[in-house]
Write a protein that holds these residues in place. Structure first.
Motif, short mmCIF file in Angstrom:
data_model
loop_
_atom_site.label_atom_id
_atom_site.label_comp_id
_atom_site.label_asym_id
_atom_site.label_seq_id
_atom_site.Cartn_x
_atom_site.Cartn_y
_atom_site.Cartn_z
N UNK A 57 47.42 63.03 11.24
CA UNK A 57 46.55 62.28 10.33
C UNK A 57 46.60 62.86 8.92
N UNK A 58 46.72 64.17 8.84
CA UNK A 58 46.81 64.83 7.53
C UNK A 58 48.07 64.36 6.79
N UNK A 59 49.17 64.25 7.52
CA UNK A 59 50.42 63.78 6.90
C UNK A 59 50.30 62.33 6.45
N UNK A 60 49.68 61.50 7.28
CA UNK A 60 49.46 60.10 6.90
C UNK A 60 48.56 59.99 5.69
N UNK A 61 47.53 60.85 5.64
CA UNK A 61 46.62 60.86 4.50
C UNK A 61 47.37 61.23 3.22
N UNK A 62 48.21 62.25 3.30
CA UNK A 62 48.98 62.68 2.13
C UNK A 62 49.87 61.55 1.62
N UNK A 63 50.49 60.83 2.53
CA UNK A 63 51.35 59.69 2.13
C UNK A 63 50.52 58.59 1.48
N UNK A 64 49.40 58.24 2.10
CA UNK A 64 48.53 57.19 1.55
C UNK A 64 47.99 57.61 0.19
N UNK A 65 47.60 58.85 0.07
CA UNK A 65 47.08 59.38 -1.20
C UNK A 65 48.13 59.26 -2.30
N UNK A 66 49.36 59.64 -1.98
CA UNK A 66 50.44 59.59 -2.97
C UNK A 66 50.72 58.16 -3.42
N UNK A 67 50.60 57.22 -2.52
CA UNK A 67 50.89 55.82 -2.85
C UNK A 67 49.77 55.15 -3.65
N UNK A 68 48.53 55.53 -3.39
CA UNK A 68 47.41 54.77 -3.92
C UNK A 68 46.58 55.46 -4.99
N UNK A 69 46.84 56.70 -5.26
CA UNK A 69 45.99 57.45 -6.16
C UNK A 69 46.62 57.56 -7.54
N UNK A 70 45.78 57.55 -8.55
CA UNK A 70 46.26 57.67 -9.92
C UNK A 70 47.02 59.00 -10.11
N UNK A 71 48.02 59.00 -10.97
CA UNK A 71 48.81 60.22 -11.20
C UNK A 71 47.97 61.41 -11.67
N UNK A 72 46.81 61.15 -12.23
CA UNK A 72 45.97 62.25 -12.72
C UNK A 72 45.25 62.98 -11.59
#
Length: 76
Positions: A57-72
């Motif tokens: 789940x941590x790996x999936x969260x990291x992927x989702x975070x990278x895709x959906x979160x602002x670069x800042x």
């Protein structure tokens, strides 16, 4: 509620929204869960505000975070 506690609450809401959207299971640390359940103020110690996940789940969260979160934003 102090400024730091408001920031922690904002971050927890962001984590919750991302996890719900991607069906990622997570848990709050015991002290944070206790405060939420008893409707007490969040702990002053920032280490008490932990979000726990199993490794997949941590790996999936990291992927989702990278895709959906602002670069800042940064994931630690």
């Amino acid at each position: 509620m102090e400024r730091e506690q408001k920031e922690v609450l904002t971050l927890l809401k962001e984590i919750d929204a991302l996890c719900r959207k991607h069906k990622i299971t997570y848990y709050l640390s015991p002290e944070l869960t206790f405060c939420a359940e008893k409707k007490k103020e969040l702990p002053q110690n920032p280490l008490c505000g932990r979000v726990l996940m199993k490794m997949p789940d941590m790996l999936r969260f990291a992927e989702a975070f990278a895709q959906e979160t602002a670069p800042s934003r940064v994931l630690e």
